[in-house]
Design a protein around this motif. Structure first.
Motif, PDB file in Angstrom:
ATOM      1  N   ALA A  30      52.763 -46.670 -17.031  1.00  0.00           N
ATOM      2  CA  ALA A  30      53.785 -47.709 -16.822  1.00  0.00           C
ATOM      3  C   ALA A  30      53.169 -49.035 -16.376  1.00  0.00           C
ATOM      4  O   ALA A  30      53.788 -50.084 -16.519  1.00  0.00           O
ATOM      5  CB  ALA A  30      54.803 -47.239 -15.783  1.00  0.00           C
ATOM      6  N   ASN A  65      59.605 -37.541 -18.266  1.00  0.00           N
ATOM      7  CA  ASN A  65      60.553 -37.752 -17.162  1.00  0.00           C
ATOM      8  C   ASN A  65      59.847 -37.969 -15.831  1.00  0.00           C
ATOM      9  O   ASN A  65      60.128 -37.308 -14.838  1.00  0.00           O
ATOM     10  CB  ASN A  65      61.548 -36.583 -17.070  1.00  0.00           C
ATOM     11  CG  ASN A  65      62.905 -37.004 -16.473  1.00  0.00           C
ATOM     12  OD1 ASN A  65      63.188 -38.198 -16.324  1.00  0.00           O
ATOM     13  ND2 ASN A  65      63.726 -36.038 -16.118  1.00  0.00           N
ATOM     14  N   ALA A  66      58.899 -38.917 -15.834  1.00  0.00           N
ATOM     15  CA  ALA A  66      58.161 -39.286 -14.622  1.00  0.00           C
ATOM     16  C   ALA A  66      58.221 -40.803 -14.486  1.00  0.00           C
ATOM     17  O   ALA A  66      58.102 -41.528 -15.479  1.00  0.00           O
ATOM     18  CB  ALA A  66      56.710 -38.827 -14.721  1.00  0.00           C
ATOM     19  N   SER A  67      58.412 -41.270 -13.244  1.00  0.00           N
ATOM     20  CA  SER A  67      58.724 -42.692 -13.030  1.00  0.00           C
ATOM     21  C   SER A  67      57.624 -43.636 -13.489  1.00  0.00           C
ATOM     22  O   SER A  67      57.894 -44.769 -13.835  1.00  0.00           O
ATOM     23  CB  SER A  67      59.054 -42.937 -11.560  1.00  0.00           C
ATOM     24  OG  SER A  67      57.897 -42.811 -10.771  1.00  0.00           O
ATOM     25  N   ASN A  68      56.358 -43.168 -13.508  1.00  0.00           N
ATOM     26  CA  ASN A  68      55.267 -44.088 -13.877  1.00  0.00           C
ATOM     27  C   ASN A  68      54.696 -43.809 -15.265  1.00  0.00           C
ATOM     28  O   ASN A  68      53.571 -44.195 -15.560  1.00  0.00           O
ATOM     29  CB  ASN A  68      54.159 -44.048 -12.815  1.00  0.00           C
ATOM     30  CG  ASN A  68      53.532 -42.678 -12.706  1.00  0.00           C
ATOM     31  OD1 ASN A  68      54.130 -41.699 -13.150  1.00  0.00           O
ATOM     32  ND2 ASN A  68      52.349 -42.605 -12.155  1.00  0.00           N
ATOM     33  N   VAL A  69      55.458 -43.123 -16.114  1.00  0.00           N
ATOM     34  CA  VAL A  69      54.995 -42.837 -17.479  1.00  0.00           C
ATOM     35  C   VAL A  69      56.075 -43.280 -18.483  1.00  0.00           C
ATOM     36  O   VAL A  69      57.252 -42.960 -18.316  1.00  0.00           O
ATOM     37  CB  VAL A  69      54.689 -41.335 -17.677  1.00  0.00           C
ATOM     38  CG1 VAL A  69      54.108 -41.088 -19.070  1.00  0.00           C
ATOM     39  CG2 VAL A  69      53.731 -40.828 -16.607  1.00  0.00           C
ATOM     40  N   LYS A 128      59.316 -50.434  -6.947  1.00  0.00           N
ATOM     41  CA  LYS A 128      59.996 -49.278  -7.525  1.00  0.00           C
ATOM     42  C   LYS A 128      61.431 -49.274  -7.030  1.00  0.00           C
ATOM     43  O   LYS A 128      61.683 -49.575  -5.866  1.00  0.00           O
ATOM     44  CB  LYS A 128      59.306 -47.976  -7.113  1.00  0.00           C
ATOM     45  CG  LYS A 128      57.972 -47.793  -7.811  1.00  0.00           C
ATOM     46  CD  LYS A 128      57.616 -46.326  -7.920  1.00  0.00           C
ATOM     47  CE  LYS A 128      56.387 -46.155  -8.766  1.00  0.00           C
ATOM     48  NZ  LYS A 128      56.461 -44.966  -9.597  1.00  0.00           N
ATOM     49  N   THR A 180      59.354 -50.413 -16.600  1.00  0.00           N
ATOM     50  CA  THR A 180      59.514 -49.097 -17.227  1.00  0.00           C
ATOM     51  C   THR A 180      60.613 -48.292 -16.544  1.00  0.00           C
ATOM     52  O   THR A 180      60.647 -48.210 -15.320  1.00  0.00           O
ATOM     53  CB  THR A 180      58.203 -48.281 -17.095  1.00  0.00           C
ATOM     54  OG1 THR A 180      57.119 -49.082 -17.580  1.00  0.00           O
ATOM     55  CG2 THR A 180      58.280 -46.977 -17.877  1.00  0.00           C
ATOM     56  N   GLY A 199      61.176 -44.575 -16.493  1.00  0.00           N
ATOM     57  CA  GLY A 199      60.453 -43.382 -16.930  1.00  0.00           C
ATOM     58  C   GLY A 199      61.188 -42.096 -16.609  1.00  0.00           C
ATOM     59  O   GLY A 199      60.951 -41.067 -17.221  1.00  0.00           O
ATOM     60  N   GLU A 200      62.081 -42.172 -15.622  1.00  0.00           N
ATOM     61  CA  GLU A 200      62.765 -40.980 -15.146  1.00  0.00           C
ATOM     62  C   GLU A 200      64.263 -41.218 -15.245  1.00  0.00           C
ATOM     63  O   GLU A 200      64.755 -42.274 -14.843  1.00  0.00           O
ATOM     64  CB  GLU A 200      62.369 -40.749 -13.681  1.00  0.00           C
ATOM     65  CG  GLU A 200      62.632 -39.353 -13.186  1.00  0.00           C
ATOM     66  CD  GLU A 200      62.205 -39.172 -11.730  1.00  0.00           C
ATOM     67  OE1 GLU A 200      61.639 -40.111 -11.136  1.00  0.00           O
ATOM     68  OE2 GLU A 200      62.469 -38.091 -11.198  1.00  0.00           O
ATOM     69  N   SER A 239      64.848 -44.252 -12.532  1.00  0.00           N
ATOM     70  CA  SER A 239      63.808 -44.969 -11.792  1.00  0.00           C
ATOM     71  C   SER A 239      63.432 -46.237 -12.547  1.00  0.00           C
ATOM     72  O   SER A 239      63.446 -46.262 -13.773  1.00  0.00           O
ATOM     73  CB  SER A 239      62.558 -44.093 -11.684  1.00  0.00           C
ATOM     74  OG  SER A 239      61.979 -43.922 -12.968  1.00  0.00           O
ATOM     75  N   ASP A 272      60.256 -49.115 -12.582  1.00  0.00           N
ATOM     76  CA  ASP A 272      58.907 -49.439 -12.114  1.00  0.00           C
ATOM     77  C   ASP A 272      58.579 -50.804 -12.708  1.00  0.00           C
ATOM     78  O   ASP A 272      58.486 -50.949 -13.925  1.00  0.00           O
ATOM     79  CB  ASP A 272      57.965 -48.342 -12.643  1.00  0.00           C
ATOM     80  CG  ASP A 272      56.498 -48.587 -12.320  1.00  0.00           C
ATOM     81  OD1 ASP A 272      56.023 -49.719 -12.530  1.00  0.00           O
ATOM     82  OD2 ASP A 272      55.819 -47.634 -11.892  1.00  0.00           O
ATOM     83  N   ARG A 304      55.902 -54.075 -12.551  1.00  0.00           N
ATOM     84  CA  ARG A 304      54.587 -54.488 -12.034  1.00  0.00           C
ATOM     85  C   ARG A 304      54.291 -55.908 -12.490  1.00  0.00           C
ATOM     86  O   ARG A 304      54.654 -56.305 -13.595  1.00  0.00           O
ATOM     87  CB  ARG A 304      53.495 -53.560 -12.555  1.00  0.00           C
ATOM     88  CG  ARG A 304      53.878 -52.102 -12.325  1.00  0.00           C
ATOM     89  CD  ARG A 304      52.701 -51.193 -12.316  1.00  0.00           C
ATOM     90  NE  ARG A 304      53.188 -49.813 -12.251  1.00  0.00           N
ATOM     91  CZ  ARG A 304      52.439 -48.779 -11.906  1.00  0.00           C
ATOM     92  NH1 ARG A 304      51.178 -48.953 -11.597  1.00  0.00           N
ATOM     93  NH2 ARG A 304      52.962 -47.564 -11.866  1.00  0.00           N
TER      94      ARG A 304
END
Lengths: 320, 320
Positions: free
Chosen positions: A136, A181-185, B124, B172, B174-175, B193, B195, B197
């Motif tokens: 991300a 399903n991950a916040s930084n991907v 975040k 992003t 992502g979740e 979520s 994110d 940057r």
């Protein structure tokens, strides 16, 4: 189911109490499993009545514990007999189903009775979005193949398309799963469901064609692969025009605040329409709620529905 | 971590083999847990070196099996000693970290070396969409409070807002989790979520303000409640301008195909910048992949990074 059964029993009680004589016999059909929760296949009672269930289905269809439909019926104390269940075409003069609306339309229109014209048909689709995952923070916006961004554009497209196609058509994305399903991907994969319903097959087809176009645009703009697959198509079913007219006439005579409307949910009347003229009466669902602990219909509203059903029945039974 | 450690060892080997004499001592800092996977807290080694870890943290922070950071270190055969780990401000002349890029920027620009200017800061957020569930067939489009439609509009807004704010800012979602996640029910709740940057705190703030405005619009248009909460804010960290200039000068002399760039991921150099001038060298990640079995950096690319680090070190060690 409960409102329908209670109404039918009440109707026969009134007929008996008043010694009402009728030319045609009146029969109550108590059907369960309209929703198809346990075995995943809805309207199984009416499907048995019209002869749409084969012997094999009783054995092949199983609940999540592996118990077959046949075994469940036997365990309940009944011997399954499909031949006995079946009624032949035109052997039934008319079929009437009273049901709670399960929606907010009557309440919003301040009406107490819905006379159903059409039980909507529907298309179900499974749509897959195949992008590419990435960090991300380290992946510039221009290089992204974000499956969730593409899916979001598609979800808004579904919403717009059915509105463009017009009244009587609704569309819903109710199920969505994404990976990883991950916040930084950046999500590389999304699978979602589309449920489109309409009173006209034409509108289902128009919606489909518009969505296919939208997908082409989103694919190019978002650099994401998209696959859409139809998983179900059920045609709209029209209730008996003659019965609708009779019901409307009676509703007017009784001063019932009614409206003609469509059913967005499937019902046993939809199946029974294969072998008999079928009609449906809706009574209001408080707040449009259904399949919910707060599901509620006022007694007075149910009474109005029973009155309409009673006088419709008497009218139908009169005719030679 | 492996590329960095191997590079540092190789660098000392070259210095020894060539009997290179240096005015300032050279030290290798081998740091693990930059990612914070096991204990959920990243860059713990550098945080210990700059004195940002308190004794309590060793006991309070636990992995998913309930094992504390202190116990894990002891089990590994080391006695935790925060006082020993700590270095004082200005006691280190310079800190250099070589790292794989973990992104596609070098590859896309056909460069082999990245000289990092800024390690981006990030915000975040957790965003909740509270709508109302309803039957996918019986609820007219105009009456809907579809949490997923509102969330989709917001996801596209995140994508647009960071592009508007400009280069060096990425965003992003992502979740995402929705309720009830059933194909025939309008979603009543979505949690997702965000994110964001950027190399500039100003851009993080601008993005936030734009998102707040977007939320107000979506709330009204979609009849859905939206709550956004910031869960993390990390400021951008700037690498030493003096070291960047030295590295650029050397890269030019050695004819290395380099570019100045930013780091979208956090690194130990970000923490070390608290007590010493810090610099980072990026080497290419094949396909931008990281934390993936296919993660790869060509030997020749690593060699170029080591060369740049070596000559930078020699230059730094010369100065009195």
């Amino acid at each position: 189911m409960v409102a329908g059964v209670v109404s039918a029993l009440e109707l026969l009680r009134i007929m008996k109490e008043n010694n009402i004589d009728n030319y045609y016999p009146v029969e109550i059909a108590v059907m369960n499993n309209e929703e198809g929760v346990r075995f995943g296949i809805p309207v199984s009672n009416s499907r048995a009545m019209v002869g749409l269930i084969e012997e094999g289905e009783l054995d092949n269809i199983k609940d999540k514990d592996g118990i077959s439909l046949r075994k469940a019926i036997i365990d309940f104390g009944i011997t399954p007999n499909l031949a006995n269940a079946k009624r032949t075409k035109n052997s039934i003069k008319a079929f009437i189903e009273l049901h709670i609306e399960q929606g907010p339309v009557l309440e919003h229109n301040n009406k107490k009775i819905g006379i159903v014209e059409t039980i909507v048909g529907f298309d179900k689709y499974s749509v897959k979005f195949i992008g590419q995952s990435g960090h991300a923070g380290t992946t510039p916006m221009a290089n992204r193949k974000d499956a969730l961004v593409a899916a979001s554009e598609f979800i808004l497209a579904v919403n717009n398309v059915v509105k463009e196609v017009g009244l009587g058509t609704v569309g819903t994305v109710g199920e969505l799963n994404l990976t990883p399903n991950a916040s930084n991907v950046i999500p590389n994969y999304v699978q979602l469901s589309v449920d489109i319903r309409s009173t006209e097959n034409d509108n289902l087809q128009k919606s489909y064609e518009k969505l296919v176009k939208e997908i082409e645009t989103i694919k190019k703009q978002r650099n994401v692969d998209i696959e859409m697959k139809r998983t179900l198509r059920i045609d709209p079913v029209y209730m008996s025009k003659e019965m609708i007219d009779i019901m409307e006439c009676i509703a007017n005579k009784l001063n019932l605040p009614y409206m003609r409307m469509n059913s967005g949910a499937i019902h046993d009347a939809m199946v029974m329409a294969n072998i008999a003229p079928a009609a449906m009466i809706f009574v209001p669902s408080k707040g449009g709620l259904s399949h919910h602990p707060d599901e509620w219909t006022e007694y007075i509203d149910l009474k109005r529905g029973i009155e309409l059903m009673l006088y419709t029945l008497l009218e139908l039974c009169k005719r030679g």
